[in-house]
Design an enzyme around this catalytic site. Structure first.
Site, short mmCIF file in Angstrom:
data_model
loop_
_atom_site.label_atom_id
_atom_site.label_comp_id
_atom_site.label_asym_id
_atom_site.label_seq_id
_atom_site.Cartn_x
_atom_site.Cartn_y
_atom_site.Cartn_z
N GLU A 110 11.78 3.56 -8.68
CA GLU A 110 12.56 4.70 -8.17
C GLU A 110 12.06 6.04 -8.71
O GLU A 110 12.84 6.93 -9.08
CB GLU A 110 14.05 4.49 -8.43
CG GLU A 110 14.58 3.28 -7.67
CD GLU A 110 16.06 3.05 -7.84
OE1 GLU A 110 16.81 4.04 -7.87
OE2 GLU A 110 16.47 1.88 -7.94
N ILE A 162 10.97 -5.81 -4.00
CA ILE A 162 12.30 -5.52 -3.46
C ILE A 162 13.37 -6.16 -4.34
O ILE A 162 13.47 -7.39 -4.43
CB ILE A 162 12.43 -6.04 -2.01
CG1 ILE A 162 11.29 -5.48 -1.15
CG2 ILE A 162 13.79 -5.65 -1.45
CD1 ILE A 162 11.17 -3.97 -1.15
N GLY A 222 0.80 -1.22 0.00
CA GLY A 222 0.00 0.00 0.00
C GLY A 222 0.83 1.26 0.00
O GLY A 222 0.30 2.35 0.27
N ALA A 223 2.10 1.14 -0.28
CA ALA A 223 2.99 2.31 -0.24
C ALA A 223 4.08 2.14 -1.28
O ALA A 223 5.18 1.66 -0.99
CB ALA A 223 3.61 2.48 1.15
N GLY A 224 3.74 2.52 -2.53
CA GLY A 224 4.70 2.49 -3.61
C GLY A 224 5.23 3.89 -3.84
O GLY A 224 6.17 4.34 -3.20
N GLN A 230 9.95 -1.99 -34.21
CA GLN A 230 9.06 -1.79 -35.36
C GLN A 230 9.84 -1.85 -36.68
O GLN A 230 9.39 -2.46 -37.66
CB GLN A 230 8.35 -0.45 -35.24
CG GLN A 230 7.28 -0.19 -36.30
CD GLN A 230 6.03 -1.04 -36.08
OE1 GLN A 230 5.86 -1.62 -35.01
NE2 GLN A 230 5.19 -1.13 -37.08
N ILE A 231 11.01 -1.27 -36.70
CA ILE A 231 11.84 -1.27 -37.91
C ILE A 231 12.26 -2.70 -38.27
O ILE A 231 12.37 -3.05 -39.45
CB ILE A 231 13.07 -0.36 -37.71
CG1 ILE A 231 12.62 1.12 -37.72
CG2 ILE A 231 14.12 -0.59 -38.80
CD1 ILE A 231 13.70 2.11 -37.33
#
Length: 388
Positions: free
Chosen positions: A364, A160, A132-134, A337-338
């Site tokens: 990060e 982690i 619950g804490a990103g 794509q190329i």
């Protein structure tokens, strides 16, 4: 204004490039084969062997202070080296490094954790992110309750890096809920795996994977507090901050590699009797990629320069991470794509890079959080437009 690299910077960059080309790039086909067979890209022993070879080249502890046997290179030089590492998709990194916040350890902790990590005898992980804490790191819930001379940790960390391999974790926990995370209510602990925490592998779209760490009444002696009580969130932000110029530095190397692949393919692949590089659609993809690549390079080097000058790097590194991560995603997409259908196969590293760099816009500092930081700095007057 001189944008030229110094002779020393060029020499270090070229030596790193030579090592990568001689010792690491020859492993690429084997790495692709292993990954297609769902095997580890590199075994720990193989990585260690490469790192010791690099040590003979003079590369050991890029950011490690000289008193600990490292090179203590300026941030700009480190950025150049991380770009060279990015040119090769073998998951290699130079040895002799430790988490930057481990230098806040006391002398006993340095002997037990810092020095063995630098030597490669111990493996660490940094644990602040929770289910619950990103992006909202201030919302962490994992608690640490003092009982006599120990602290008892309960909760979970997630996503982690190195969490599956580490034998100790640097864990940021809530020690005073009333003070709040930003008000000095968190503390960092050095927690050995043998103290009782468990790790669970998380499968991702990329190769390898992070871990969830589970803490159930894990007892940690008070002597294992890193830094000071209440300093946990501050240390966490110092750890995260370094990645905001290292990650896009690595992305520049990836972009250089895949863009060169696109140029080579455009010159040799023929359709309707002529090279596809003669088609304007292909030319524009190549041109846009080159412009964005060079723009990212300037932002990243400026951010690293700010670190070397002792300036507050938050604003410049946030811009470097935001733009650099987006750039490498766009360049890899165009290169794939190329190459058409062949680019989509696992015979070439393009689809691997496509999956790998998607993470760069998340960890990060997500794109959205970085935009918040950049805009807030301007709106609140922390940074002035045009300020260098």
């Amino acid at each position: 204004m001189d944008f030229a690299l110094t002779d020393e910077q060029k020499a270090v960059r070229d030596t790193a490039r030579a090592f990568i080309a001689k010792e690491v790039m020859p492993l690429e086909q084997e790495v692709l084969r292993r990954e297609r067979a769902h095997q580890p890209s590199l075994e720990p022993g193989e990585l260690r062997e490469l790192q010791l070879k690099a040590k003979k080249f003079g590369f050991w502890g890029l950011s490690t202070p000289q008193e600990y046997g490292g090179m203590d290179l300026p941030a700009v030089t480190q950025s150049l080296i991380w770009t060279e590492i990015g040119r090769c998709f073998v998951p290699f990194r130079f040895g002799g490094e430790a988490d930057n916040i481990l230098y806040f350890a006391d002398e006993d902790q340095k002997r037990e954790y810092l020095l063995p990590t630098i030597a490669g005898d111990r493996v660490s992980c940094f644990a602040i992110t929770e289910p619950g804490a990103g992006s909202d790191a201030a919302n962490i819930k994992l608690s640490a309750r003092q009982v006599g001379d120990e602290w008892v940790l309960n909760g979970e960390k997630t996503f982690i890096t190195n969490g599956n391999d580490a034998d100790f974790a640097i864990v940021v926990a809530v020690t005073d809920k009333d003070k709040g995370v930003r008000g000095g209510g968190t503390t960092a602990f050095l927690v050995d795996r043998e103290m009782g925490w468990k790790s669970e592998f998380i499968q991702t779209m990329g190769e390898g994977g992070p871990a969830s760490l589970v803490f159930e009444d894990v007892r940690v002696p008070a002597r294992n507090i890193l830094g000071e009580i209440g300093q946990g969130f501050t240390l966490g932000m110092k750890w995260i901050g370094k990645g905001r110029y290292v990650i896009p530095s690595n992305g520049i190397g990836i972009a250089e590699r895949v863009l060169q692949m696109a140029v080579d393919h455009a010159n040799t692949r023929e359709t309707f009797g002529r090279p596809i590089g003669e088609n304007q659609a292909i030319q524009w993809m190549i041109a846009d990629s080159e412009v964005e690549l060079e723009a990212a390079r300037m932002l990243v080097l400026r951010a690293a320069w700010a670190v070397d000058q002792g300036l507050e790097p938050r604003h410049s590194s946030s811009m470097a991470k935001l733009y650099g991560a987006g750039m490498v995603n766009r360049v890899v997409d165009r290169a794939l794509q190329i190459h058409g259908g062949m680019g989509y196969t696992r015979e070439l590293p393009l689809e691997r890079a496509y999956r790998q760099v998607r993470l760069y816009r998340i960890f990060e500092g997500t794109d959205e959080m970085l935009r918040l930081i950049i805009s807030r700095d301007l709106l609140r007057g922390y940074t002035k437009l045009g300020q260098v």
